[in-house]
Design an enzyme around this catalytic site. Structure first.
Site, PDB file in Angstrom:
ATOM      1  N   ASP A 138      16.505  -3.278   1.784  1.00 19.43           N
ATOM      2  CA  ASP A 138      16.198  -2.514   0.569  1.00 19.43           C
ATOM      3  C   ASP A 138      17.372  -1.596   0.221  1.00 19.43           C
ATOM      4  O   ASP A 138      17.811  -0.812   1.066  1.00 19.43           O
ATOM      5  CB  ASP A 138      14.937  -1.684   0.807  1.00 19.43           C
ATOM      6  CG  ASP A 138      14.477  -0.910  -0.418  1.00 19.43           C
ATOM      7  OD1 ASP A 138      15.095  -1.041  -1.493  1.00 19.43           O
ATOM      8  OD2 ASP A 138      13.480  -0.171  -0.291  1.00 19.43           O
ATOM      9  N   SER A 171       7.372   2.399  -3.685  1.00 18.77           N
ATOM     10  CA  SER A 171       8.488   2.421  -4.617  1.00 18.77           C
ATOM     11  C   SER A 171       8.373   3.602  -5.584  1.00 18.77           C
ATOM     12  O   SER A 171       8.321   4.745  -5.143  1.00 18.77           O
ATOM     13  CB  SER A 171       8.572   1.072  -5.351  1.00 18.77           C
ATOM     14  OG  SER A 171       9.760   0.969  -6.098  1.00 18.77           O
TER      15      SER A 171
END
Length: 326
Positions: free
Chosen positions: A267, A168
């Protein structure tokens, strides 16, 4: 007594008070290091890289074979945790569990960097912290490096197999560190063998793939970046967050030999990760590029639920990447 007055808030993440204090609203609890994890046998300890301003790290060492004449040498992973640049920690529960699992599976030595967090620390300085941590690791490869060498690194680190990785925001940090490694020398002439970026935090003003074409300034990635780095040149199209922006440096300059990019089907950042992988391949980058797509999962699933089957499969895939010989 009156409660403190809030100046600005990033909902569910943090709030900043007018007296300058910051309250974090999410994140997992601190867990101490352990000399022998009961499930994996992995040992961990916390060290200080720099005193002022403070950079720390948690080292993870797998269970080794009985001592022989020569210490066993292991690949080194310099790892940057996620958390949107503003929450989580190298010492937090999720990150500790994930890295303990990866270290046991891959049999590597991991250095999980405890960089300073925004908004107290400006985002560009976070990148500096993480670059300095990489240089500190590399300094153990030369006699004129660290004044006091960390014995786990000095004894067990294989400086011909140094990797960078992140998830991330940590993957975003890894990207920016790799771009810097392509321009600047790492101590001891160390070369980064490979890097993995899972669910990288990239964004931009123009939609890509299935991304929403309306109200883009209200999306979480946009809100978080502009909240934490309001003075960024080019805003959400800064090359630090948007490597495809006009004027961004060529991705051919990534300073590593191999690259693995992992995305998850559900995502919201998925299409950015796919484009990043494709863009690196088309940039003239001279190394190998691999893509791992996981169906039915969301952002950072392998960190939040590291024991589920899909997470274990991804962790094994990352371990295979770290163990692959050229």
């Amino acid at each position: 007594m009156c409660s403190k007055e809030v100046e600005i808030e990033l909902p569910t993440f943090l709030r900043v008070y007018k007296d300058g204090t910051v309250e974090r609203l999410s994140g997992t609890p601190y867990v101490p290091p352990c000399l022998e994890d009961p499930k994996t046998g992995v040992a961990s300890k916390d060290i200080t890289i720099r005193e002022e301003p403070l950079i720390r790290a948690r080292l993870h060492l797998p269970k080794l074979e009985p001592v022989s004449e020569q210490p066993e040498k292991l690949p080194i992973l310099v790892y940057y945790h996620g958390g949107g640049f503003c929450i989580e920690s190298a010492f937090s529960l999720f990150e500790h569990q994930y890295l303990t699992t990866l270290v046991a599976e891959a049999k590597i030595l991991a250095v999980s960097v405890e960089y300073r967090l925004a908004p107290e620390c400006p985002i560009p300085a976070i990148y500096d912290d993480c670059w300095e941590a990489l240089q500190w690791v590399a300094s153990h490869s030369v006699n004129c490096g660290a004044a006091v060498k960390e014995p786990w690194l000095a004894d067990h680190g294989d400086f011909h197999r140094v990797f960078v990785g992140g998830d991330s925001a940590g993957a975003n940090i890894a990207h920016n560190v790799l771009m810097r490694a392509g321009r600047n020398t790492i101590l001891g002439g160390i070369k980064i063998s490979g890097a993995y970026l899972t669910h990288p935090f990239f964004w931009g003003s123009e939609p890509i793939g299935s991304e929403s074409k309306t109200d883009r300034d209200k999306g979480l990635a946009h809100v978080m970046w502009t909240f934490l780095y309001p003075t960024a040149d080019d805003g959400i199209d800064s090359p630090m967050i948007n490597p495809f922006a006009a004027g961004a440096p060529s991705l051919a300059g990534l300073g590593c030999g191999r690259l693995l990019v992992s995305v998850a089907e559900k995502d919201p950042l998925r299409d950015r990760g796919l484009k990043y992988c494709k863009a690196v391949k088309e940039s003239g980058f001279k190394g190998e590029v691999e893509l791992v797509e996981v169906e039915g999962e969301d952002h950072a699933f392998h960190i939040v639920t590291h024991e589920k089957k899909s997470a274990q499969v991804l962790i094994k895939r990352l371990a295979a990447f770290l163990n692959k010989t050229c």
